[in-house]
Design an enzyme around this catalytic site. Structure first.
Site, PDB file in Angstrom:
ATOM      1  N   CYS B 198      -0.658  -9.410  -1.820  1.00  0.00           N
ATOM      2  CA  CYS B 198       0.081  -8.415  -1.034  1.00  0.00           C
ATOM      3  C   CYS B 198       0.222  -8.910   0.395  1.00  0.00           C
ATOM      4  CB  CYS B 198      -0.660  -7.088  -1.003  1.00  0.00           C
ATOM      5  SG  CYS B 198      -1.148  -6.449  -2.603  1.00  0.00           S
ATOM      6  N   CYS B 201       3.127 -11.282   1.924  1.00  0.00           N
ATOM      7  CA  CYS B 201       4.360 -10.663   2.405  1.00  0.00           C
ATOM      8  C   CYS B 201       4.077  -9.659   3.520  1.00  0.00           C
ATOM      9  CB  CYS B 201       5.081  -9.935   1.274  1.00  0.00           C
ATOM     10  SG  CYS B 201       5.944 -11.016   0.128  1.00  0.00           S
ATOM     11  N   ARG B 239       5.710   1.650  -7.190  1.00  0.00           N
ATOM     12  CA  ARG B 239       6.091   0.618  -6.228  1.00  0.00           C
ATOM     13  C   ARG B 239       5.168  -0.593  -6.340  1.00  0.00           C
ATOM     14  NH1 ARG B 239       8.390  -2.464  -5.051  1.00  0.00           N
ATOM     15  NH2 ARG B 239       9.476  -3.174  -3.198  1.00  0.00           N
ATOM     16  N   CYS B 243       6.310  -4.414  -7.111  1.00  0.00           N
ATOM     17  CA  CYS B 243       5.899  -5.554  -6.297  1.00  0.00           C
ATOM     18  C   CYS B 243       5.276  -6.632  -7.176  1.00  0.00           C
ATOM     19  CB  CYS B 243       4.876  -5.118  -5.250  1.00  0.00           C
ATOM     20  SG  CYS B 243       5.560  -4.900  -3.607  1.00  0.00           S
TER      21      CYS B 243
END
Lengths: 109, 282
Positions: B198, B201, B239, B243
């Site tokens: 995570c 990004c 979400r 991702c």
């Protein structure tokens, strides 16, 4: 009758004569295009709002003719100059024959 | 003249929105229906690599930003309306609706800002969805709602909306500390074919373009969020799943321990920001 249809409008309660007011309208509607197929390959029949009109004290303000390409929950925003106090009447026409109406009063000072 | 009496109309068709400005308006301030929303603030003390936390709203172009500033234009509010209908709908063997016990949803003002939190009686970390389903099965005798589907997201958005503008303040110590640490570990663990975490990004590269879009800090203070790309509300776990697919990883289970822990950790990274539910993103 299509499910979950709910018209909404936003009109200022008051305006001064000659002022351009902004009117916002939205109707929640699935706007089925008629081009999609269900899991079995059968066409899902078109079911859209095909016309939207707005009248003020009986005279027409706008008249929209809608086709299958319009997105879900169609939203319209336009401006109008109101000469006198009165009532806006909004009408949506559904493919299935249903007509949804809503009115809103405005006071012009 | 009859003419003069007729209404004079100016039609500004909004379909042709000005598309020339495609950069994020980073200095804009978010005011929703007259209520100021804090979109930038000092990062919470547990964050080592970021000084300022920013709402995802600050990364969006101004047309998208504008949608969230007016409740009439915010398409997420359509789902909130559906949430209200569901809130009042009597279901289950006990003939009750949410409203039978709770009246109106404003009883839950502030709840969104502390979720997810530890539930002592269940001995587990609970998300908002757990509260909804617990009420449905225990109090209403109704079927639980499926996570990440429209009815659940609508109810969660309705409850979340009550806390809009309040400061996010998720608890990270005590009973939830192990979960929080697990979430933090997940946040920094590289996974998938692209071998990304995570943080690659949302910590190292926020503000940078990813394809035609700006990477955000991955804040979840605005969830459930309405996304223009799929024209519906998106839950936090959905979400996360999206991702993970983007980095070619096998997503963890929606509602599973990994995502719960990650939800807690990511929520805690937004401590200090305002709750924005339902936000609008692209």
């Amino acid at each position: 009758m299509a499910k979950g249809v709910k018209p909404r409008i936003k009109v200022p309660k008051q305006a001064s004569a000659g002022e351009a007011i902004t009117i916002k309208t939205l109707i929640s509607h699935k706007m089925e295009t008629g081009l999609r197929k269900d899991a079995d390959g059968n066409k899902i029949p078109q079911s859209i709002i095909n016309r939207f009109t707005c009248d003020f004290n009986g005279s027409n303000v706008v008249d929209f003719d809608m086709k299958a390409g319009i997105s879900v929950n169609p939203y319209f925003q336009f401006e109008a100059v109101v000469p006198e106090s009165g009532e806006f009447k909004f009408t949506w026409y559904d493919d299935d024959g249903s007509v949804y109406e809503k009115t809103k009063k405005i006071t012009v000072s | 003249m009859n003419f003069a009496k007729k209404i004079f109309i100016i039609l500004l068709m909004i379909f042709g929105l000005n598309l020339s400005c495609a950069v994020a308006d980073e200095s804009a301030e978010l005011v929703v229906e007259g209520q100021p929303i804090l979109t930038r603030t000092k990062a919470p003390s547990h964050m080592e690599n970021i000084d300022e936390v920013r709402s995802g709203w600050t990364f969006r172009i101004k047309e998208t930003q504008a949608l969230q500033m007016d409740d009439f234009e915010n398409p997420g509010m359509i789902f909130v309306d559906k949430g209200i209908d569901l809130w009042n709908k009597v279901e289950g063997s006990k003939n009750k609706s949410c409203a039978s016990c709770h009246g109106d949803a404003s009883e839950f003002k502030g709840l969104r800002t502390v979720m997810p939190k530890w539930n002592a009686s269940a001995g587990a970390l609970w998300s908002m969805e757990d509260h909804v389903n617990n009420c449905r099965t225990e109090q209403m005798g109704a079927e639980p709602l499926k996570w990440g589907k429209a009815p659940m997201d609508s109810i969660v958005a309705l409850i979340g909306l009550q806390s809009r503008g309040m400061t996010m303040n998720v608890k990270i110590d005590g009973d939830v500390q192990t979960m929080w640490e697990f979430g933090k570990e997940l946040f920094y663990t590289r996974v998938g074919q692209l071998d990304m975490s995570c943080a690659n990004c949302h910590e190292d590269n926020y503000g940078v373009m990813i394809r035609a879009d700006h990477l955000s800090q991955g804040q979840i203070n605005g969830f459930p969020t309405y996304r223009l790309k799929n024209a519906k509300l998106n839950s936090i776990h959905a979400r996360f799943k999206g991702c993970m697919k983007n980095i070619r990883a096998t997503p963890y289970k929606v509602g599973g321990d990994e995502f719960r822990a990650l939800e807690l950790y990511v929520a805690s990274r937004g401590n200090g920001l305002s709750a924005e539910t339902p936000s609008v993103r692209n």
